[in-house]
Design an enzyme around this catalytic site. Structure first.
Site, mmCIF file in Angstrom:
data_model
loop_
_atom_site.group_PDB
_atom_site.id
_atom_site.type_symbol
_atom_site.label_atom_id
_atom_site.label_comp_id
_atom_site.label_asym_id
_atom_site.label_seq_id
_atom_site.Cartn_x
_atom_site.Cartn_y
_atom_site.Cartn_z
ATOM 1 C CG HIS A 197 -6.800 86.441 -26.886
ATOM 2 N ND1 HIS A 197 -6.123 87.560 -27.317
ATOM 3 C CD2 HIS A 197 -6.154 85.379 -27.415
ATOM 4 C CE1 HIS A 197 -5.097 87.187 -28.058
ATOM 5 N NE2 HIS A 197 -5.097 85.877 -28.140
ATOM 6 N NE ARG A 250 -7.090 81.216 -27.397
ATOM 7 C CZ ARG A 250 -6.092 80.590 -28.004
ATOM 8 N NH1 ARG A 250 -5.335 79.747 -27.346
ATOM 9 N NH2 ARG A 250 -5.826 80.810 -29.268
ATOM 10 N NE ARG A 294 -0.354 86.743 -9.876
ATOM 11 C CZ ARG A 294 -0.622 85.438 -9.843
ATOM 12 N NH1 ARG A 294 -1.722 84.966 -10.383
ATOM 13 N NH2 ARG A 294 0.213 84.590 -9.255
ATOM 14 N N GLY A 318 -3.601 85.284 -6.654
ATOM 15 C CA GLY A 318 -3.001 84.042 -7.123
ATOM 16 C C GLY A 318 -2.412 83.195 -6.016
ATOM 17 C CG MET A 356 5.350 81.164 -12.670
ATOM 18 S SD MET A 356 5.090 79.535 -13.403
ATOM 19 C CE MET A 356 5.913 79.750 -14.970
ATOM 20 C CD GLU A 357 0.903 83.730 -13.170
ATOM 21 O OE1 GLU A 357 1.110 83.868 -11.937
ATOM 22 O OE2 GLU A 357 0.962 82.622 -13.734
ATOM 23 C CG ASP A 366 4.348 75.012 -4.014
ATOM 24 O OD1 ASP A 366 4.086 73.838 -3.744
ATOM 25 O OD2 ASP A 366 3.864 75.643 -4.969
HETATM 26 N N1 HPA Z 1 6.591 78.814 -7.982
HETATM 27 C C1 HPA Z 1 6.069 79.555 -8.949
HETATM 28 N N2 HPA Z 1 4.778 79.749 -9.078
HETATM 29 C C2 HPA Z 1 3.977 79.153 -8.194
HETATM 30 C C3 HPA Z 1 4.483 78.353 -7.177
HETATM 31 C C4 HPA Z 1 5.857 78.179 -7.059
HETATM 32 O O1 HPA Z 1 6.383 77.481 -6.174
HETATM 33 N N3 HPA Z 1 3.438 77.898 -6.456
HETATM 34 C C5 HPA Z 1 2.327 78.403 -7.036
HETATM 35 N N4 HPA Z 1 2.652 79.161 -8.083
#
Ligand code: HPA
Length: 238
Positions: free
Chosen positions: A5, A44, A88, A90, A184-185, A208
């Site tokens: 990759h 990619r 990371r 993010g 998520m990581e 969020d």
């Molecule tokens: N949830 C999961 N991952 C995210 C979110 C969230 O609200 N916002 C940005 N990445």
């Protein structure tokens, strides 16, 4: 040299890597924070760049979204490119009442329910910690730059929690402890680092929040993002 990759040559990748999820964020960091930049991956469209930050070489390599994607790139960078540390950088959500939009969070532990460890090496899911050494550097740099940093537990989820049928049901899958962030990581990155005897850390900006529903200006977003990037870059070169 190349992997399944990554097309980079061995010498193209620095021992310390900053890892945003978004390839265009990697490009933004390269263009705005690094000098003498070379693009080192476009397979990619998972863009990666190596350049100098305050005279020291750093690589910025995007991870894509979710444990499978971050798992692939972190594995290949640690295992084939001799990378020692991945930080990371993010974005995340939060359903903690003390966490506000655009807070910068450092993940000390990530908790995940996932089959990833079982499939990879027969390991267990649950809690995993990030590198204490990297975390201390990140905390110290943030303190020196007067940037507030919240440290705590993270939920790493295999689904984007905002799309779950019920937030209450989603939360019931996780222990009672305080969790500052959901993303998520982080778990995937920490798991691969631990397996390979390497270091990993995770900084996040809250985008969020269940308890803070303000709409943000692009200037506010940019400021918070820049703070997180600065902490990561200054810690990366120590
Ligand atoms: N949830 C999961 N991952 C995210 C979110 C969230 O609200 N916002 C940005 N990445």
């Amino acid at each position: 040299m190349a992997t399944a990759h990554i097309e980079s040559q061995l010498e193209d990748i620095a021992p310390v890597v900053l890892m945003p999820g978004d390839p265009l964020r990697a490009k933004y960091i390269a263009e705005n924070f690094l000098e003498d930049v070379k693009q080192v991956n476009s397979v990619r469209n998972m863009f990666a760049y190596t350049g100098n930050y305050k005279g020291k070489r750093v690589t910025v390599f995007a991870s894509g979204m979710g444990i499978p994607s971050v798992g692939i790139y972190s594995y290949e960078l640690y295992n084939f490119y001799h990378v020692e540390s991945i930080i990371r950088i993010g974005t995340c959500g939060s359903f903690h009442k003390d966490v506000k939009l655009l807070d910068v969070i450092l993940s000390q532990n990530a908790y995940c329910k996932t089959y990833f460890p079982k499939l990879l090496d027969g390991g267990e899911d649950g809690f995993i910690s990030s590198s204490e050494e990297l975390n201390q550097k990140l905390i110290e740099v943030a303190r020196r730059n007067h940037i507030p940093l919240k440290t705590g537990n993270t939920i790493t989820s295999d689904v984007f929690d905002l799309y779950c049928d019920s937030k209450e049901e989603f939360r019931k899958n996780y222990p009672e402890q305080d969790f500052l962030s959901v993303e998520m990581e982080a778990f995937g990155l920490f798991y691969i680092a631990k397996k390979l005897g390497k270091k990993a850390a995770c900084l996040m900006t809250v985008v969020d929040s269940l308890y803070d529903q303000r709409s943000l200006t692009s200037e506010e977003r940019e400021t918070s993002l820049k703070e997180m990037i600065t902490i990561a870059l200054d810690a990366a070169i120590e």
